[in-house]
Every structure is written in C-alpha cells, then in structure tokens.
Design a protein around this motif. Structure first.
Motif, mmCIF file in Angstrom:
data_model
loop_
_atom_site.group_PDB
_atom_site.id
_atom_site.type_symbol
_atom_site.label_atom_id
_atom_site.label_comp_id
_atom_site.label_asym_id
_atom_site.label_seq_id
_atom_site.Cartn_x
_atom_site.Cartn_y
_atom_site.Cartn_z
ATOM 1 N N ALA B 384 0.841 -1.201 0.000
ATOM 2 C CA ALA B 384 0.000 0.000 0.000
ATOM 3 C C ALA B 384 0.879 1.256 0.000
ATOM 4 C CB ALA B 384 -0.916 -0.014 1.225
ATOM 5 N N LYS B 387 2.455 1.726 -3.443
ATOM 6 C CA LYS B 387 1.486 2.198 -4.442
ATOM 7 C C LYS B 387 1.291 3.700 -4.341
ATOM 8 C CE LYS B 387 -2.395 0.144 -5.463
ATOM 9 N NZ LYS B 387 -3.673 -0.543 -5.202
ATOM 10 N N ARG B 388 1.232 4.191 -3.090
ATOM 11 C CA ARG B 388 1.082 5.635 -2.905
ATOM 12 C C ARG B 388 2.332 6.379 -3.322
ATOM 13 N NH1 ARG B 388 -1.307 4.622 2.076
ATOM 14 N NH2 ARG B 388 0.616 5.138 3.164
ATOM 15 N N ARG B 389 3.462 5.862 -2.856
ATOM 16 C CA ARG B 389 4.713 6.584 -3.068
ATOM 17 C C ARG B 389 5.065 6.669 -4.546
ATOM 18 N NH1 ARG B 389 10.422 4.596 -0.425
ATOM 19 N NH2 ARG B 389 11.666 6.410 -0.998
ATOM 20 N N PHE B 390 4.843 5.579 -5.293
ATOM 21 C CA PHE B 390 5.252 5.564 -6.695
ATOM 22 C C PHE B 390 4.067 5.612 -7.653
ATOM 23 C CE2 PHE B 390 8.843 3.732 -4.420
ATOM 24 C CZ PHE B 390 9.846 4.584 -4.858
ATOM 25 N N ASP B 397 -5.792 -5.255 -7.392
ATOM 26 C CA ASP B 397 -4.515 -5.464 -6.715
ATOM 27 C C ASP B 397 -3.906 -6.830 -6.971
ATOM 28 O OD1 ASP B 397 -4.447 -3.018 -5.722
ATOM 29 O OD2 ASP B 397 -4.713 -3.546 -3.610
ATOM 30 N N PHE B 445 10.713 11.239 -9.506
ATOM 31 C CA PHE B 445 11.101 10.330 -8.418
ATOM 32 C C PHE B 445 12.613 10.380 -8.230
ATOM 33 C CE2 PHE B 445 7.278 7.507 -9.623
ATOM 34 C CZ PHE B 445 6.468 8.164 -8.737
#
Lengths: 338, 508
Positions: B384, B387-390, B397, B445
């Motif tokens: 989780a 998924k948020r970070r990248f 899922d 990123f």
C-alpha cells in the motif's frame, strides 16, 4: 518523495468475490477427487466405506510423501527422477544396519536406524542438488544418472535378491509405525498430514518458500534480486531426499524387506501426483495440498479398477500414464483461460 | 487506377470507426486511420492508449467489436491470424517471429517453400532471398543461421520476409526499441527506399525524435480515443507529446540540484576492468545524479553489474564510504546500501506470473519475517505504501505483473529496489519503452531521491534524459570511460563527440 496526498485515506472497497475469482487450477484437482469418489461409489458401494477409504489413503502414503518433496524440486524449476531408486537404496541400507546388530538395545537400534535413514536420504538429495547446480548438469540428466547409481548399488547390496529384516524383535517393535493407529487414525495418514502441513508452511509462509517460487518462475529475476539461486535449488533436492527418507521409515515396517525392484516407477507416480495437483512443471507456483490430492487420486483410480470388474488391474500403469498427460492438457487449457 | 493527385489518392488501408471491447473493458472508441500508398504513418500514444490493440486489429490478429476496414476502398474482413499476409498486410512484431535454428533463406520461405516435383528447390529460394536482400541493400548472408545474426539484421530479415510476400502495408511495433542509432539509420534508409516504391508503413514508437525523422503523418491516440491525425511537418516533438498526454509538459525534467563539491564521496571506483570494460575510475557524491552515456554496447551495463557485484571484476576496487566492497557479492552490496535496477524489467526485474506484492518484497523479504515466518499483513502494508509513493495504478490489486502496463511495471520495479532502503541507486535505462507521462513521473522520483540525500547513477541511451537529469555525465566508448562532462559542457553535441570517439579526455 512525491506522496500524493489525496490517496492518504484510501477507500477500501470490499470487492465481492465472484466465482470468477476462484483460481481454477487450484480447485481442479479437488473437483477431480470428488468426481472420482462419486464414480467409485457408483461402481461399488463398498468403495465409499470409511475402511476402504482409510486403506486407500494409507497406501498412498509413500507416493504422497515423496511427491511433497517433488513439489519443492519442481516448483524451483528442477526435476528429480531418482526418487524410486533412492527409496530402495535408503531402505536397503537401513535394513542392513538393523541386521548388523551394532547396537544391542532394540529401541535404541531402531532410533539409530531411523536417524541413519534420514541422514542417507538427505545425503542422496544433496548429491543430486550438487551435481545439478555445481556440476551445471540438467536435472533431468543428473538425476537419470543417480537413478541408475542408487538402483545399481541396491542391486549390488542385495546381490540381486532381497534384503530382509532378520530380528523378529525389531520387526514387532517397528510394525506399529505402519500398521498402528492413533485415536483410530492410521499412523501413515497422520504422517502424510504432518509432512504436508510442515511443507505448506515452509512453501507459503517462509522466506525460503518465497525464494523457491521466485527461482522456479525466473532464475534471472531471482539472481538480480539477490537470491542465492544454487543454494535454493540444492536445498529443494535435500528436502526431496528428506521426504524419501520419511517414506522409507513407513515402508520398511510394512514388508520388512527390500529388493532391487523396490520403488520402481515411483518417480513417475510422484511427478504425476505433483502435476495433477496443479503445480506447473515449468516451475513457479507450487501447490502442496494439491499434490496430496494428486497422490490420493492416483491411488483411488487403482482402487476403483480393483473393485470394478470391467477394467483389468494390470492396466493400472497405463491408466496412471494417461492421467499425467490428461493433467497436463487440463493445466494448459486452464492457463490459457485465466 | 487512381491518379496520384493530392487529396485524391485512395488509401491502401482505411479503418473506420473501429471499437474494441475486452470483456467489460472498452479499449478502443471509434478510432479512424487511413494509410496512403507510399506513406510512413506514425501511430503514437501513451502506454495503454490502445496502439497495440489497434494495429493487431488492422493486421488481422484481433477482430474489432464494431467498425470496418477498407482495403483499396473495398470493405474487407481480415482473415484470422497471419492469413492477412496474403492480402499484403504484414505485421512485424516486437519480439521477432523467427526460428533461431533456421537459415535466412529457410525463414523467408517458411510455410511457402518452392518445390520442384515435391522436392525443395533450394537454389531458387536462395537466389530469390539474395535478390530481396540486395534490393534492401542488406549484406546479410542468405545461408546464415538466424541465431548468428545481430538484432538489426534479424529485423532486416523480417522486412525482407514482408517484401518477399509483396507486402503493401507493413506494421512495425517499436522497431527501433532494440536497435542502436546506427542500426536505426540503416533501417530508416531501407524504409525510405521501400516507400519510394509505394510500400506503406505504420510505425508505432515512443521515440518522438524518430517519429519526426521518418514519418509523413502522425496519428495520436489517447485512452483508446482518436485525438488527431496531422502531417508531421506541421508538428514538433513537444506538440506531439502534449497531444499524447493531453496536458502541458512544461516540466518534463525537474530542476537539478548540484551537490556541494565537498560533499561526502559515497562510491568510489578505481581501475575497474571486467569483460571488455577497461580501467574505469570515478567517484559519486552524496545527493548526486551522475549520468552514464554512450552507444549501445559501450560496456555501461557490464560496468554497473560489476560494481553491484552481479558479475566478477578482473581488476579494480569499489569502495562504499571508504570501505572496500568484495568482488562478485551482490548481497553484500545490497546490505551496504547499493541497489542496481536492471534495464530488462521483464527478463530480470519482475516475476511476470506473480502478483505485485510478492514482486515488491522479493529482494527485501527479510523485513517481513516475524519469528521465522512471513507476515502477510506487513507485506500488504509495504505494498500500500509503495502504491502511494510511486503512484502505481492498477484496477485490481491481485493482477499478474505480466498484465500490467510497462509504465506501472517500471514503477513497481523502482519500488522493489527502494524496499531495500539503498543510499546508492544505479538505474539502468530508467524509462525504456514507457510513455511520456510515466517518464516524467520517474524523472521526478529520481530527483526527489537525490534531494533526500541518496546518490544516483542513471545509465541511459537517451541523450535528452541524461542531459535533463544529471549534474555530471560520464561517457563510455568501447569499454573505456572517455569523458566526464559537467555544467555547460553537458550537451548532445559534446556527448556524441565523446561517444563516437572524436574527443577523449586523457585523465578522467
């Protein structure tokens, strides 16, 4: 780091599980088992009796336990053809040791013999693993070689005849390991459940299990993820050897004797059980409980043939051979759909 | 015959209102395309825009849900699979359809061998193969085994195959993805020659500079919709990119942050040799983004794999924060905070048959072990978070990674590498085969990771990428580090001069 703030509180929409979510490949072997039970019941009413089914499960113990080991080897992308010969070899050495009379006390002797069997089994597996990984030989060829070696050594040890457990004392002491029951459940069935539960835990819930699946899916990805590929493969062969040893521990008390023909074609049955159980032969997804199901199916087919009068039981080998081909076809068609 | 007057030319192939639905998901919405004789038509769009599905429909590999296809103005229904080749419509796949153990001649005539009295007429087939190859100006030996050919030559054999089948429209799906610049030039020369003879091409590519160079018209797709078709001469790369993503790409590259000159040196490489990489030395500072440029085959990947311990080195030392790193010990390098992200995400980066979570945690599985067994909830939390970070976007899922788009796969691979909490990150080809929008995200990123104080090496064959991201650029040529560029020196011309061997710094 870029953190998208709007998704902090992510909505957890509970997706309804529909029949389409069910992995057909995982379910197929169990469906086949149920189907066989129904067919069996129609063929002969005695078939569905608890006694008969317990008998079938007990008889499937050898193949089931060996096949659990084969699940590891096949999941990691290898193959072990030597298991049948290994059973004969390990069992012969175990009986020879018990006949040697090296230890006077029978119980102590039995424990020592069992430890020896486990050590020899693991060593045979380790040999397979090292020949395959360090020797860089295709597992098919490497274990074809050791299959001949283990079988040849057994024939030599037995001088072409049989090796029989001499001491009646040891025999009666050891007998319950196969014929005994705990709370009414035959010991071999308990051993199957225990071995499978441990194997399932190792494969699904440990780091090593995850590595086996990764190595089997793609050696390169595993290598680039810092996984010691050769070590993972070798350990899988050792686990296979260990499972063969456990099967031998049940096999010796059953007949108290081995010969050069012990365990012939068991590798075929073990591989069939694994494939019928839904494990992909090319490596990757391993299904331990499916494997056990596969072993039951093989034994049930034999049992149904025996109880019914319209197919000769001499055709069992041919039927088992057909099952592996059908299982592969089913596996492939299910892969295409999903 | 129709006179070749402007505006009056009948398209060889025309697609009208093509829609396609897979299950419940509609991937194409009334898409239009017309291909004129002797035209190179570029088809561009982000990953997932529907390009691949669209050309599969046009070449008969998929059947449209609605809409029709016209050949020479006549509606046709294309026969299933490669039978459309008989109508002169040929598709050259990204992964070639060549059997490695056949010779060039055998490949060309596979399935339609010339026979005399039931016996193969090898001489006639060889002669015809030679004729076609000569026409293409290719020097490939007609008796060579396919497995012995370079990638560019295989591509040429595919084209020869198309021509020998009298192709009128040739579809090419990212033909240059695996080619070097020189090989691309050769391919484009052949395309121009064939074009002059009236063959049409539909060319799918992510490389907008090549689209500008080779194509006559461009069609842009976005989210399965037709957006625009226009003559290439009226557009520029920036305009096409904007049409593809539907928003301004003002900040494709984030602003650069140059580390202080006295910042700590985290990675030091001295006199490293491996394979044909010879005597390479360089330093990397904390918070730096160092680029590695050079032609394909200049030894950059080999060098980086040797640094990371994925391959052995014959000589040389690698030090992380002053401490020597043992030879060929990838796990030790990982433990010391160095990560290598492969350029081959499908073959070496991700398990395509597995789900996202087991891929994410594969390299860092030790973090999720509690009392000897794996803790699925800990893994789910990591997923989780990643998924948020990248910004990994998937509908379900539990999707197999092989089914995800290239951009999402690349983000997942980056997330997987970052799970090991590295301080030094070597990223090999960060944006190969992914769309502009995702590229922009990955660039940000990388910049963000550098601002956090991590040091990054970007190996890339795309010059704008190296120039846009890096504060220093190392150039490699034939296994040697031939130049280290800084500040104003970093430009396409300068990098190419070093990469092509026109310039060389004696002491780097």
């Amino acid at each position: 780091m870029e953190v998208s703030t709007n998704s902090e509180i992510e909505e957890r929409v509970p997706r309804r599980r529909t029949w389409r979510d069910v992995d057909l490949r995982a379910v197929a072997p169990f469906a086949a088992l149920v189907l066989l039970l129904i067919v069996g019941a129609l063929v002969n009413p005695n078939f569905i009796g608890l006694t008969n089914l317990a008998n079938v499960a007990t008889r499937s113990a050898f193949i089931a336990i060996i096949a659990v080991g084969a699940t590891f080897v096949i999941s990691s992308g290898d193959l072990d053809l030597s298991v049948g010969s290994m059973v004969a070899f390990v069992a012969s050495l175990m009986i020879l040791f018990m006949n040697s009379g090296a230890i006077a006390d029978p119980s102590l002797m039995l424990v020592a013999a069992m430890v020896l069997a486990v050590v020899i089994g693991s060593a045979c597996g380790l040999a397979n693993g090292l020949i395959t990984t360090v020797g860089r030989i295709e597992p098919f060829i490497a274990t074809l070689g050791t299959m001949g070696i283990y079988r040849g050594l057994t024939t030599w040890l037995s001088q072409g005849g049989a090796i029989t457990l001499n001491s009646p004392e040891l025999q009666s002491l050891y007998r319950p390991a196969y014929f005994g029951t705990v709370l009414g459940v035959p010991v071999p069935i308990l051993v199957i459940l225990l071995v499978t539960a441990i194997a399932a835990f190792v494969l699904y819930r440990t780091r090593y299990g995850r590595h086996v699946v990764a190595v089997g899916s793609s050696r390169e990805v595993a290598r680039y993820s810092g996984i010691a590929v050769d070590r993972v493969r070798t350990i899988a062969f050792v686990i296979q050897g260990l499972c063969v040893a456990v099967a031998v521990l049940l096999y010796v008390p059953r007949l108290g004797s081995t010969s050069a023909t012990t365990g012939i074609l068991w590798e075929l049955q073990a591989i069939t059980a694994v494939v019928v159980g839904g494990t992909a032969l090319k490596g990757g997804a391993g299904r331990v409980w499916g494997t056990i199901c596969g072993a039951f199916i093989l034994e049930l087919v034999g049992n149904i043939m025996l109880l019914s009068n319209f197919i000769s039981e001499y055709l069992i080998g041919a039927i088992q051979g057909s099952i592996i081909i059908v299982a592969m076809l089913v596996q492939r068609s299910l892969t295409r759909k999903s | 015959m129709v006179k070749p007057e402007d505006g009056a030319r009948v398209p060889v192939l025309k697609a009208e209102r093509i829609s396609k639905t897979f299950g419940e998901v509609q991937v194409l919405f009334s898409v239009e395309l017309d291909v004129l004789p002797g035209e190179v038509h570029a088809l561009v769009g982000e990953n997932g825009a529907g390009k691949s599905t669209f050309i599969k429909i046009l070449s008969g590999f998929e059947v449209p849900t609605s809409g029709r296809i016209l050949l020479d103005g006549e509606p046709v229904s294309l026969p299933a699979n490669s039978a459309a080749e008989a109508l002169g419509i040929v598709m050259i796949h990204q992964e070639f359809n060549l059997a490695e153990h056949l010779t060039v001649t055998e490949s060309l005539f596979l399935g339609r061998e010339i026979c005399r009295f039931g016996v193969l007429d090898r001489r006639a087939m060889r002669a015809e193969t030679r004729r076609v190859l000569d026409m293409l100006g290719s020097r490939v030996d007609e008796n060579a085994l396919i497995s012995s050919l370079a990638v560019a030559d295989k591509q040429m054999v595919e084209i020869a195959k198309a021509i020998s089948r009298e192709a009128r429209v040739i579809f090419m799906d990212e033909p240059t993805a695996v080619l070097s610049r020189e090989e691309t030039d050769v391919l484009f020369d052949q395309v121009r020659k064939l074009k002059a003879k009236g063959t049409s091409f539909v060319f799918v590519s992510h490389k907008l500079d090549e689209v500008m160079e080779i194509s006559d018209r461009v069609t842009v797709l976005r989210d399965g919709q037709w957006i625009k078709t226009a003559p290439t001469s009226l557009l520029d790369g920036e305009a096409i990119a904007q049409l593809m993503v539907g928003r301004e790409l003002s900040s494709l590259y984030p602003s650069k942050h140059e580390p202080n000159v006295d910042e700590e040196i985290v990675l030091s490489v001295r006199g490293l040799s491996t394979g044909y990489v010879r005597d390479v030395s360089f330093d990397l500072r904390k918070g730096e983004v160092l680029g590695f440029s050079g032609l394909i085959g200049s030894g950059r990947t080999e060098l980086m794999e040797a640094i990371a311990g994925l391959r052995s080195r014959t000589t040389g030392d690698v030090e992380i924060r002053g401490r020597a790193l043992p030879v060929h010990d990838f796990r030790e390098a990982t433990a010391r905070g160095l990560a290598y992200m492969t350029k081959d995400r499908k073959g070496r980066g991700l398990l395509l048959d597995e789900g996202m979570t087991s891929n994410l945690t594969l390299q860092s599985i030790g973090q999720h072990v509690r009392h000897g067994y794996l803790d699925p909830s800990s893994e789910a939390k990591a997923m989780a978070r990643a998924k948020r970070r990248f910004d990994i976007r998937v509908r379900d899922d539990r999707v197999r990674v092989g089914r995800m788009s290239g951009g999402n796969q690349q983000k997942l691979l980056l997330a997987k590498i970052m799970e090991t909490e590295p301080q030094i990150i070597i990223i090999d080809e960060p944006t190969r085969g992914i769309d502009v929008g995702t590229k922009q995200q990955i660039y940000h990123f990388i910049a963000a990771l550098a601002r956090e104080g991590r040091s990054i090496i970007v190996v890339s064959s795309e010059l704008p990428e190296v120039i846009g991201l890096c504060t220093r650029v190392a150039v490699m040529r034939e296994g040697h580090l031939v130049g280290m560029l800084e500040g104003e020196e970093i430009s396409e011309q300068m990098i190419m001069r070093y990469a092509a061997g026109l310039r060389r710094q004696t002491a780097v």
